[in-house]
Write a protein that holds these residues in place. Structure first.
Motif, PDB file in Angstrom:
ATOM      1  N   THR A  31       0.853  -1.176   0.155  1.00 26.22           N
ATOM      2  CA  THR A  31       0.171  -0.002   0.002  1.00 26.22           C
ATOM      3  C   THR A  31       0.938   1.052   0.003  1.00 26.22           C
ATOM      4  OG1 THR A  31      -1.790  -1.009   1.133  1.00 26.22           O
ATOM      5  CG2 THR A  31      -1.670   1.379   1.336  1.00 26.22           C
ATOM      6  N   ARG A  49      -3.346   4.143  -2.545  1.00 24.54           N
ATOM      7  CA  ARG A  49      -3.431   2.899  -3.469  1.00 24.54           C
ATOM      8  C   ARG A  49      -3.093   1.714  -2.847  1.00 24.54           C
ATOM      9  NH1 ARG A  49      -1.945  -0.746  -7.416  1.00 24.54           N
ATOM     10  NH2 ARG A  49      -3.351  -0.719  -9.493  1.00 24.54           N
ATOM     11  N   SER A  54      -7.485  -0.566  -5.374  1.00 24.40           N
ATOM     12  CA  SER A  54      -8.325   0.391  -4.596  1.00 24.40           C
ATOM     13  C   SER A  54      -7.568   1.777  -4.536  1.00 24.40           C
ATOM     14  CB  SER A  54      -9.042  -0.242  -3.500  1.00 24.40           C
ATOM     15  OG  SER A  54      -9.768  -1.203  -3.688  1.00 24.40           O
ATOM     16  N   THR A  55      -8.321   2.841  -4.655  1.00 24.68           N
ATOM     17  CA  THR A  55      -7.846   4.127  -4.345  1.00 24.68           C
ATOM     18  C   THR A  55      -8.458   4.951  -3.431  1.00 24.68           C
ATOM     19  OG1 THR A  55      -8.742   4.879  -6.619  1.00 24.68           O
ATOM     20  CG2 THR A  55      -6.522   4.157  -6.560  1.00 24.68           C
TER      21      THR A  55
END
Length: 123
Positions: A31, A49, A54-55
């Motif tokens: 991450t 991110r 996923s952001t």
């Protein structure tokens, strides 16, 4: 040694663009995030991110900033468009081992590895 090295900072005019890159060496993190800190202000999360793709973005940059890994997954980039003077700050890349972003907003204490920062000035 584990290192995060930012590059790409500089000066831009309001409405312009800057692209920042964060290169990690010595370890592959799961991450990543970008934080920024203006003089006299607290360090705040800009974007993050995780390993799932996923952001997350701060409300102030949504629609203007994009965080992405490069194709070779050797760096994490922050594309900043339509810059505003209030975007001026020292920008820091941060990373951690956890695979997911977790609770939002991201906090500096959530990240154990940091770069030295790169200055962005918008006028």
């Amino acid at each position: 040694d584990v290192q995060l090295v930012e590059s790409g900072g500089g000066s831009a005019l309001a409405g312009g663009s800057v692209r920042l890159s964060c290169a990690a060496s010595g370890y592959t993190f799961n991450t990543y995030s970008w934080f920024r800190q203006a003089p006299g202000e607290e360090r705040e999360a800009v974007a993050g991110r995780d390993s799932y793709g996923s952001t997350t973005y701060a409300d102030s940059v949504k629609g203007r900033f994009t965080i992405a890994r490069d194709n070779a997954k050797t760096s994490l980039d922050l594309q900043m468009n339509n810059l505003k003077p209030e975007d001026s700050a020292m920008y820091f890349c941060a990373a951690r081992l956890a695979r997911s972003l977790g609770p939002r907003p991201l906090r500096p204490s959530d990240f154990g590895y940091w770069g030295q920062g790169t200055q962005v000035t918008v006028s």
